[in-house]
Design a protein around this motif. Structure first.
Motif, short mmCIF file in Angstrom:
data_model
loop_
_atom_site.label_atom_id
_atom_site.label_comp_id
_atom_site.label_asym_id
_atom_site.label_seq_id
_atom_site.Cartn_x
_atom_site.Cartn_y
_atom_site.Cartn_z
N VAL A 14 0.95 -0.94 -0.02
CA VAL A 14 0.05 0.04 0.07
C VAL A 14 0.76 1.17 -0.02
O VAL A 14 0.41 2.29 -0.60
CB VAL A 14 -1.03 -0.17 1.07
N GLY A 15 1.92 1.26 0.69
CA GLY A 15 2.82 2.31 0.63
C GLY A 15 3.34 2.72 -0.72
O GLY A 15 3.63 3.75 -1.00
N ARG A 16 4.00 1.65 -1.84
CA ARG A 16 4.33 2.03 -3.09
C ARG A 16 3.14 2.09 -3.82
O ARG A 16 3.06 3.00 -4.82
CB ARG A 16 5.02 0.72 -3.40
N VAL A 17 2.15 1.38 -3.77
CA VAL A 17 0.84 1.35 -4.96
C VAL A 17 -0.09 2.49 -4.45
O VAL A 17 -0.62 3.13 -5.40
CB VAL A 17 0.12 0.11 -5.01
N GLY A 18 -0.16 2.81 -3.14
CA GLY A 18 -1.30 3.92 -2.74
C GLY A 18 -2.56 2.98 -2.36
O GLY A 18 -3.00 2.10 -2.92
N VAL A 19 -3.26 3.94 -1.63
CA VAL A 19 -4.46 3.25 -1.12
C VAL A 19 -5.66 3.06 -2.23
O VAL A 19 -6.27 1.80 -2.32
CB VAL A 19 -5.25 4.20 0.19
N TRP A 20 -5.81 4.11 -3.05
CA TRP A 20 -6.92 4.33 -3.79
C TRP A 20 -6.54 3.05 -5.01
O TRP A 20 -7.19 2.14 -5.67
CB TRP A 20 -6.99 5.44 -4.68
N HIS A 21 -5.23 3.08 -5.56
CA HIS A 21 -4.82 2.11 -6.78
C HIS A 21 -4.92 0.64 -5.88
O HIS A 21 -5.48 -0.26 -6.77
CB HIS A 21 -3.65 2.39 -7.10
N SER A 22 -4.49 0.26 -4.73
CA SER A 22 -4.46 -0.69 -4.20
C SER A 22 -6.08 -1.30 -4.09
O SER A 22 -6.32 -2.49 -4.37
CB SER A 22 -3.93 -0.74 -2.93
N LEU A 23 -6.90 -0.47 -3.97
CA LEU A 23 -8.31 -0.80 -3.65
C LEU A 23 -8.89 -1.23 -4.96
O LEU A 23 -9.56 -2.11 -5.04
CB LEU A 23 -9.11 0.26 -2.95
N VAL A 24 -8.92 -0.32 -5.87
CA VAL A 24 -9.34 -0.57 -7.34
C VAL A 24 -8.74 -1.76 -7.89
O VAL A 24 -9.64 -2.67 -8.30
CB VAL A 24 -9.18 0.42 -8.11
N SER A 25 -7.44 -1.91 -8.08
CA SER A 25 -7.03 -3.09 -8.59
C SER A 25 -7.44 -4.40 -7.98
O SER A 25 -7.61 -5.25 -8.84
CB SER A 25 -5.43 -2.91 -8.83
N LEU A 26 -7.17 -4.41 -6.68
CA LEU A 26 -7.60 -5.76 -5.91
C LEU A 26 -9.00 -6.07 -6.07
O LEU A 26 -9.38 -7.27 -6.11
CB LEU A 26 -7.07 -5.87 -4.49
N LEU A 27 -9.97 -5.03 -5.76
CA LEU A 27 -11.33 -5.46 -6.09
C LEU A 27 -11.63 -6.24 -7.52
O LEU A 27 -12.60 -6.62 -7.57
CB LEU A 27 -12.20 -4.21 -5.86
N ILE A 28 -10.76 -5.56 -8.44
CA ILE A 28 -11.07 -5.99 -9.61
C ILE A 28 -10.47 -7.70 -9.92
O ILE A 28 -11.18 -8.36 -10.50
CB ILE A 28 -10.41 -5.14 -10.83
N VAL A 29 -9.42 -7.70 -9.36
CA VAL A 29 -8.74 -9.26 -9.43
C VAL A 29 -9.36 -10.24 -8.46
O VAL A 29 -9.01 -11.56 -8.44
CB VAL A 29 -7.31 -9.14 -9.70
N CYS A 30 -9.94 -9.85 -7.30
CA CYS A 30 -10.07 -10.53 -6.22
C CYS A 30 -11.07 -11.71 -6.57
O CYS A 30 -10.98 -12.77 -6.02
CB CYS A 30 -11.09 -9.82 -5.15
N PRO A 31 -12.24 -11.48 -7.48
CA PRO A 31 -12.87 -12.87 -7.99
C PRO A 31 -12.11 -14.03 -8.59
O PRO A 31 -12.73 -14.97 -8.64
CB PRO A 31 -13.68 -12.23 -8.96
N ILE A 32 -10.92 -13.57 -8.75
CA ILE A 32 -10.18 -14.81 -9.48
C ILE A 32 -9.93 -16.16 -8.49
O ILE A 32 -10.32 -17.20 -8.90
CB ILE A 32 -8.76 -14.29 -9.77
N THR A 33 -9.92 -15.74 -7.12
CA THR A 33 -9.92 -16.81 -6.25
C THR A 33 -11.24 -17.69 -6.30
O THR A 33 -11.15 -19.03 -5.81
CB THR A 33 -9.53 -16.29 -4.65
N TYR A 34 -12.30 -17.15 -6.43
CA TYR A 34 -13.76 -17.64 -6.25
C TYR A 34 -13.69 -18.71 -7.65
O TYR A 34 -14.34 -19.58 -7.55
CB TYR A 34 -14.82 -16.62 -6.40
N VAL A 35 -13.22 -18.12 -8.81
CA VAL A 35 -13.05 -18.79 -10.17
C VAL A 35 -12.03 -20.15 -9.92
O VAL A 35 -12.41 -21.25 -10.39
CB VAL A 35 -12.72 -17.96 -11.26
N PHE A 36 -11.07 -19.94 -9.27
CA PHE A 36 -9.70 -20.78 -9.32
C PHE A 36 -10.21 -22.10 -8.22
O PHE A 36 -9.69 -23.33 -8.70
CB PHE A 36 -8.68 -20.53 -9.06
N ALA A 37 -11.15 -21.67 -7.18
CA ALA A 37 -11.21 -22.77 -6.08
C ALA A 37 -11.91 -24.08 -6.50
O ALA A 37 -11.33 -25.22 -6.51
CB ALA A 37 -12.03 -22.35 -5.01
N PRO A 38 -12.99 -24.08 -7.52
CA PRO A 38 -13.32 -25.59 -8.02
C PRO A 38 -12.70 -26.36 -8.81
O PRO A 38 -12.65 -27.52 -9.01
CB PRO A 38 -14.55 -24.98 -8.64
N PHE A 39 -11.73 -25.40 -9.50
CA PHE A 39 -10.54 -26.23 -10.07
C PHE A 39 -9.49 -27.00 -9.60
O PHE A 39 -8.51 -27.42 -10.27
CB PHE A 39 -10.03 -25.33 -11.34
#
Length: 154
Positions: free
Chosen positions: A81-106
């Protein structure tokens, strides 16, 4: 002079926080059940059954999950968060977070010897996303409040 307690930004961040809380609770609960449930091998990809671990094994995975979370929170969170910043951390990880939901059944595709690596990789990803997202959401919510006098109401 009364202070306007809730504006659209505050409501948006509260809604986002609620949705993430429900996603995390559901994911954690279902992951344990998925690890425990017996597999239904009818093809190479088993999307109906689980992985067939014992309660002891699932407990071991969940306890290591706690250690993973502590390490990420103590070491990776401040650096990221220190390097990326709060806003960019939040937005980027909210977008890629569903990856874990998709990968789990596989995970069922992996061989029995590679399965623990896949489970731990999934736990690391999920912990990384959630441990970064929650504080960033709370920071965004605090910044959206019109005054520090209304933080208790929010």
């Amino acid at each position: 002079m009364p202070i306007k307690a809730f504006n659209r930004d505050v409501i948006m961040w509260i809604t986002a926080l609620i949705i993430m809380c429900y996603h995390q609770m559901a994911y954690s609960s279902l992951l344990s059940i998925y690890l425990l449930d017996e597999p239904e091998k009818s093809s190479s990809i088993d999307l109906k059954g689980g992985l067939g671990y014992t309660v002891h094994d699932v407990g071991a995975y969940m306890s290591v999950n706690g250690v993973i979370a502590l390490v990420i929170q103590a070491t990776i969170f401040p650096i990221f968060v220190g390097r990326v910043g709060v806003w960019h951390s939040l937005v980027s990880l909210l977008i890629v977070c569903p990856i874990t939901y998709v990968f789990a059944p596989f995970l069922s595709v992996l061989s029995r010897s590679h399965l623990p690596i896949g489970i731990y990789a999934l736990l690391v990803l999920q912990n990384f996303f959630i441990i970064i997202i929650y504080p960033c959401l709370l920071i965004a919510l605090k910044n959206a409040t019109p005054s520090s006098l209304v933080l208790g109401k929010v």
